[in-house]
Scaffold this active site. Structure first.
Site, PDB file in Angstrom:
ATOM      1  N   ASP A  70       0.817  -1.211   0.000  1.00 22.94           N
ATOM      2  CA  ASP A  70       0.000   0.000   0.000  1.00 22.94           C
ATOM      3  C   ASP A  70       0.853   1.263   0.000  1.00 22.94           C
ATOM      4  O   ASP A  70       2.069   1.210   0.222  1.00 22.94           O
ATOM      5  CB  ASP A  70      -0.963  -0.005   1.193  1.00 22.94           C
ATOM      6  CG  ASP A  70      -0.312  -0.463   2.495  1.00 22.94           C
ATOM      7  OD1 ASP A  70       0.924  -0.448   2.580  1.00 22.94           O
ATOM      8  OD2 ASP A  70      -1.046  -0.835   3.427  1.00 22.94           O
ATOM      9  N   ASN A 108      -7.278  -2.773  14.441  1.00 18.43           N
ATOM     10  CA  ASN A 108      -8.692  -3.088  14.161  1.00 18.43           C
ATOM     11  C   ASN A 108      -8.839  -4.310  13.251  1.00 18.43           C
ATOM     12  O   ASN A 108      -9.903  -4.579  12.734  1.00 18.43           O
ATOM     13  CB  ASN A 108      -9.395  -1.872  13.532  1.00 18.43           C
ATOM     14  CG  ASN A 108      -8.820  -1.487  12.173  1.00 18.43           C
ATOM     15  OD1 ASN A 108      -7.878  -2.115  11.689  1.00 18.43           O
ATOM     16  ND2 ASN A 108      -9.380  -0.462  11.558  1.00 18.43           N
ATOM     17  N   HIS A 149      -7.182  -4.783  10.357  1.00 20.36           N
ATOM     18  CA  HIS A 149      -6.993  -4.556   8.919  1.00 20.36           C
ATOM     19  C   HIS A 149      -5.715  -5.226   8.425  1.00 20.36           C
ATOM     20  O   HIS A 149      -4.782  -5.474   9.195  1.00 20.36           O
ATOM     21  CB  HIS A 149      -7.069  -3.075   8.541  1.00 20.36           C
ATOM     22  CG  HIS A 149      -5.891  -2.217   8.876  1.00 20.36           C
ATOM     23  ND1 HIS A 149      -6.033  -0.954   9.421  1.00 20.36           N
ATOM     24  CD2 HIS A 149      -4.561  -2.388   8.720  1.00 20.36           C
ATOM     25  CE1 HIS A 149      -4.841  -0.409   9.588  1.00 20.36           C
ATOM     26  NE2 HIS A 149      -3.928  -1.267   9.171  1.00 20.36           N
TER      27      HIS A 149
HETATM   28  C1  GLP Z   1      -0.513   0.345   8.434  1.00 19.63           C
HETATM   29  C2  GLP Z   1      -0.169  -0.475   7.202  1.00 19.63           C
HETATM   30  C3  GLP Z   1      -0.315  -1.947   7.458  1.00 19.63           C
HETATM   31  C4  GLP Z   1       0.372  -2.325   8.748  1.00 19.63           C
HETATM   32  C5  GLP Z   1      -0.282  -1.596   9.886  1.00 19.63           C
HETATM   33  C6  GLP Z   1       0.317  -1.932  11.240  1.00 19.63           C
HETATM   34  O1  GLP Z   1      -1.852   0.644   8.546  1.00 19.63           O
HETATM   35  N1  GLP Z   1      -0.957  -0.120   6.071  1.00 19.63           N
HETATM   36  O2  GLP Z   1       0.216  -2.673   6.365  1.00 19.63           O
HETATM   37  O3  GLP Z   1       0.285  -3.708   8.948  1.00 19.63           O
HETATM   38  O4  GLP Z   1      -0.100  -0.206   9.656  1.00 19.63           O
HETATM   39  O5  GLP Z   1       1.425  -1.129  11.499  1.00 19.63           O
HETATM   40  P1  GLP Z   1       2.461  -1.368  12.642  1.00 19.63           P
HETATM   41  O6  GLP Z   1       3.290  -2.520  12.204  1.00 19.63           O
HETATM   42  O7  GLP Z   1       3.258  -0.100  12.706  1.00 19.63           O
HETATM   43  O8  GLP Z   1       1.707  -1.647  13.880  1.00 19.63           O
END
Ligand code: GLP
Length: 240
Positions: A67, A135, A137
């Site tokens: 992304d 959440n 995702h």
């Molecule tokens: C963002 C990214 C995700 C990632 C998530 C968690 O929203 N788009 O791909 O998995 O953050 O991030 P973190 O690893 O910093 O907790």
């Protein structure tokens, strides 16, 4: 789904590194699906150290990222393109033209999604790395996203803007929209490797592993993937 509980963040990263390295050594032409966020940073550090020390070869490897924020150029310090260069690609012998990510500055969002989908269709991801949003995702597929989606534009959930604001100067400077691979694209990868660390991921881990398979918790779709491994540290695995 195979679940591995690691003692802490370092050991989660080491287990993930073993899997990634094995993939690249077994198949020097591997297509790696990569993720951003703080979770994979330990893994990326280990990959860079290993490349320096042992010369593991990335010369024929291709990568595709999940992304990118809309409205950020690849030079922007908050862009995922720059994150990948600084935290991984600059430390490996990977050809820049073999690394793919959505163009956050694309003027025509619809064509950009089609362009990226065509790239994904032509590549066939061998292993897709994922983090989890608090959440539930995956990539930027927020709760409520249909499982059949391909690359698309999303409006970020308020909770995601809040979670990700820690990396920005203020909540207001977090982009409100992003390009993301869809759930269908992710599910087409031959293998999926999910990493989760910290107690703020415990609910999402539970939902991904044991919860009902529902579009309200996107990571739950991974229960339907034929070859998915989730590595969680103790804090993230606390509810399992
Ligand atoms: C963002 C990214 C995700 C990632 C998530 C968690 O929203 N788009 O791909 O998995 O953050 O991030 P973190 O690893 O910093 O907790």
């Amino acid at each position: 789904m195979k679940v591995i509980v690691a003692d802490d963040y370092e050991s989660m990263s080491e287990r993930a590194f073993e899997i990634m390295k094995d993939e690249v050594v077994r198949n020097p032409n591997s297509v790696l699906g990569l993720a951003t966020g703080t979770t994979p940073l330990g893994l990326y550090r280990l990959m860079v150290d290993d490349h320096k020390r042992n010369g593991t070869d990335y010369g024929s490897v291709k990568t595709v990222n999940l992304d990118e924020y809309m409205g950020l150029s690849s030079a922007d310090r908050q862009s995922y393109a720059r994150f990948m260069r600084e935290n991984l690609f600059d430390g490996l012998n990977i050809a820049r033209e073999n690394t793919y990510i959505e163009n956050g500055m694309a003027s025509d969002a619809e064509s950009e999604c089609l362009r990226y989908n065509e790239i994904l269709d032509g590549l066939n991801i061998d292993i897709q790395l994922l983090g989890l949003g608090s959440n539930g995702h995956i990539a930027f597929n927020e709760p409520g996203t249909q499982f059949g989606t391909e690359t698309h534009v999303v409006k970020l959930a308020d909770s995601t803007v809040k979670d990700n604001s820690r990396l920005f100067d203020s909540t207001e400077s977090v982009p409100t929209h992003a390009f993301t691979m869809g759930i269908k694209n992710i599910m087409q990868a031959k293998k999926v490797l999910v990493l989760a660390s910290g107690s703020n991921k415990a609910k999402a881990v539970y939902g991904a592993v044991r919860g009902e398979v529902t579009e309200e918790l996107p990571a739950s779709v991974l229960q339907l993937h034929p070859d998915c491994t989730l590595i969680a540290d103790r804090a993230a695995a606390a509810l399992l």
